[in-house]
Design an enzyme around this catalytic site. Structure first.
Site, PDB file in Angstrom:
ATOM      1  N   GLY A 156      87.659  68.753  56.737  1.00 24.38           N
ATOM      2  CA  GLY A 156      87.072  68.926  57.987  1.00 24.38           C
ATOM      3  C   GLY A 156      87.279  67.816  58.953  1.00 24.38           C
ATOM      4  O   GLY A 156      88.587  67.332  59.109  1.00 24.38           O
ATOM      5  N   ARG A 157      86.620  67.806  59.933  1.00 23.40           N
ATOM      6  CA  ARG A 157      86.934  66.786  61.000  1.00 23.40           C
ATOM      7  C   ARG A 157      87.011  65.371  60.532  1.00 23.40           C
ATOM      8  O   ARG A 157      87.849  64.486  61.116  1.00 23.40           O
ATOM      9  CB  ARG A 157      85.783  66.948  62.250  1.00 23.40           C
ATOM     10  N   ILE A 158      86.119  64.987  59.568  1.00 18.89           N
ATOM     11  CA  ILE A 158      86.450  63.578  59.175  1.00 18.89           C
ATOM     12  C   ILE A 158      87.724  63.418  58.279  1.00 18.89           C
ATOM     13  O   ILE A 158      88.571  62.399  58.464  1.00 18.89           O
ATOM     14  CB  ILE A 158      85.069  63.211  58.264  1.00 18.89           C
ATOM     15  N   ARG A 178      88.378  74.494  51.572  1.00 16.85           N
ATOM     16  CA  ARG A 178      88.031  75.872  51.558  1.00 16.85           C
ATOM     17  C   ARG A 178      88.871  76.928  52.139  1.00 16.85           C
ATOM     18  O   ARG A 178      89.499  77.649  51.622  1.00 16.85           O
ATOM     19  CB  ARG A 178      86.511  75.981  51.918  1.00 16.85           C
ATOM     20  N   ILE A 238      83.536  59.170  50.060  1.00 14.73           N
ATOM     21  CA  ILE A 238      82.488  58.916  51.384  1.00 14.73           C
ATOM     22  C   ILE A 238      81.909  60.179  51.618  1.00 14.73           C
ATOM     23  O   ILE A 238      81.170  60.242  52.589  1.00 14.73           O
ATOM     24  CB  ILE A 238      83.353  58.585  52.430  1.00 14.73           C
ATOM     25  N   ALA A 239      81.784  61.379  50.522  1.00 10.33           N
ATOM     26  CA  ALA A 239      81.247  62.289  50.720  1.00 10.33           C
ATOM     27  C   ALA A 239      79.592  62.484  50.594  1.00 10.33           C
ATOM     28  O   ALA A 239      78.948  62.220  51.188  1.00 10.33           O
ATOM     29  CB  ALA A 239      82.145  63.550  50.081  1.00 10.33           C
ATOM     30  N   ARG A 240      79.270  62.838  49.129  1.00  6.84           N
ATOM     31  CA  ARG A 240      77.885  62.802  48.803  1.00  6.84           C
ATOM     32  C   ARG A 240      78.003  62.515  47.427  1.00  6.84           C
ATOM     33  O   ARG A 240      79.004  62.798  46.555  1.00  6.84           O
ATOM     34  CB  ARG A 240      77.353  64.111  48.974  1.00  6.84           C
ATOM     35  N   GLU A 269      71.391  58.523  44.477  1.00  6.81           N
ATOM     36  CA  GLU A 269      71.060  57.274  45.125  1.00  6.81           C
ATOM     37  C   GLU A 269      69.721  57.250  45.693  1.00  6.81           C
ATOM     38  O   GLU A 269      69.172  58.382  46.172  1.00  6.81           O
ATOM     39  CB  GLU A 269      72.279  57.039  46.307  1.00  6.81           C
ATOM     40  N   HIS A 287      76.077  53.692  50.774  1.00  8.04           N
ATOM     41  CA  HIS A 287      76.011  54.600  51.822  1.00  8.04           C
ATOM     42  C   HIS A 287      76.200  54.351  53.246  1.00  8.04           C
ATOM     43  O   HIS A 287      75.150  54.406  53.907  1.00  8.04           O
ATOM     44  CB  HIS A 287      74.853  55.751  51.453  1.00  8.04           C
ATOM     45  N   ILE A 288      77.298  53.638  53.603  1.00  7.66           N
ATOM     46  CA  ILE A 288      77.234  53.196  54.929  1.00  7.66           C
ATOM     47  C   ILE A 288      78.502  53.418  55.657  1.00  7.66           C
ATOM     48  O   ILE A 288      78.771  52.757  56.581  1.00  7.66           O
ATOM     49  CB  ILE A 288      77.259  51.380  54.790  1.00  7.66           C
TER      50      ILE A 288
HETATM   51  C1  GLV Z   1      75.873  60.716  56.104  1.00  8.88           C
HETATM   52  O1  GLV Z   1      76.153  60.802  54.881  1.00  8.88           O
HETATM   53  C2  GLV Z   1      75.873  61.831  56.850  1.00  8.88           C
HETATM   54  O2  GLV Z   1      75.995  62.967  56.303  1.00  8.88           O
HETATM   55  O3  GLV Z   1      75.883  61.811  57.925  1.00  8.88           O
END
Ligand code: GLV
Length: 328
Positions: A156-158, A178, A238-240, A269, A287-288
């Site tokens: 995606g965008r990130i 996807r 860095i997702a979830r 978490e 989660h930063i």
């Molecule tokens: C951070 O985890 C967000 O979804 O913005």
């Protein structure tokens, strides 16, 4: 006309809170207490809108208990904490904060990748512990990023912002998503090449995960996927939490079946598997990824704009269920 009632479930920047207090009857939480699901349900009951972070679960039960609620505004791009279908059925608008965090989060993905590949936190802990007595040719040998192949799962965008940054490192990019990007977007993303998930894991020297969490993406990376990765590879999440099977990852790191990892998000978490703490080949952060002052402000302002629009009976800029007509 009496002011509409809103709950801001967590502490936010005081000036943004003050702006909302001028327009609404606000119950805030500047002490930043964590509400249990029962307390949150009681606090949301009777409110016209609620602003939450990804730490607050907005369940179908809470939604059913809150008939007055018109908007749920997440201060996050991910929204797996909200029962979106239940909200849509109840005619409640749900909003998130896309775009404003893309670049900051992409920067952080790189920070974790570089820290893990070049063993930065591991060597710093060693230095701080007083172990540095002599320089040695093989001290903390890490992996080169320049010239390597970067795998991105979730383009995606990130993910695209991460890929663009790889141009400066002369890297090749392979990705899975996807759906395949348009040729124009692939070109902008360092000529990223579309692959199956398995081929990304096999071909990439390092893999970054940036996909949204859902039942379908639960344990996208588990033991079988880790087994496909190169033993020299770094994995960055860095997702979830829940995208990676943390137990399988800990096993793979302990047995050095992959070289290292950079992990910002964890299953369950802020609790996390203590097995991570025994490992030196993982960089752990709480989660930063979006945590720059500018970006956290932009996210909060974005959530506030969404809330204001929703309660004015307008379609908020970042409405996830625009089929819901405002209950005004
Ligand atoms: C951070 O985890 C967000 O979804 O913005």
């Amino acid at each position: 006309m009496s002011k509409k009632k809103i709950l801001i479930a967590r502490a936010i920047f005081p000036d943004i809170l003050a702006g909302l207090e001028q327009q609404f009857n606000v119950e805030s939480n500047q002490a930043d207490e964590i509400f249990s699901p029962e307390v949150l349900l009681e606090k949301v009951r009777g409110k016209d809108a609620v602003m939450v972070t990804s730490s607050e679960g907005i369940s179908a039960a809470l939604i059913q208990a809150s008939p007055q609620l018109k908007a749920i505004c997440n201060i996050a791009v991910g929204y797996n904490n909200i029962a979106l279908d239940a909200a849509t059925q109840a005619g409640i608008m749900v909003t998130n904060t896309p775009d404003v965090l893309n670049e900051t989060t992409a920067d952080f993905g790189w920070a974790l990748l570089m820290a893990a590949a070049r063993r930065i936190t591991e060597s710093e802990h060693w230095l701080r512990a007083g172990h540095w007595k002599k320089w040695s040719y093989d001290g903390f040998l890490g992996a080169d990023l320049h010239g390597s192949t970067l795998g991105i799962i979730g383009m995606g965008r990130i993910g695209q912002a991460i890929a663009r940054r790889s141009m400066g490192f002369d890297m090749k990019v392979v990705y899975h998503n996807r759906s395949r990007l348009t040729p124009e977007l692939e070109a902008r993303a360092n000529n990223a090449e579309y692959r199956t998930k398995e081929d990304v894991l096999r071909q990439a020297d390092h893999v970054v995960l940036v996909l949204p969490y859902s039942a379908a993406t639960h344990h996208t990376i588990a033991a079988a996927e880790l087994a496909l990765m190169k033993p020299t590879a770094i994995l960055v999440n860095i997702a979830r939490g829940g995208i990676v099977d943390d137990i399988a990852l800990i096993d793979a790191l302990r047995e050095q079946r992959i070289a290292g990892a950079g992990i910002d998000v964890f299953e369950g978490e802020p609790a996390f598997n203590p097995g991570f703490l025994a490992l030196s080949n993982v960089v752990l952060t709480p989660h930063i990824a979006s945590a720059s002052e500018q970006t956290r402000r932009a996210m909060t302002n974005c959530a506030a704009s969404n809330l204001i629009a929703a309660l004015a009976g307008q379609l908020p800029p970042n409405c996830l269920n625009p089929q819901v007509n405002s209950k005004g």
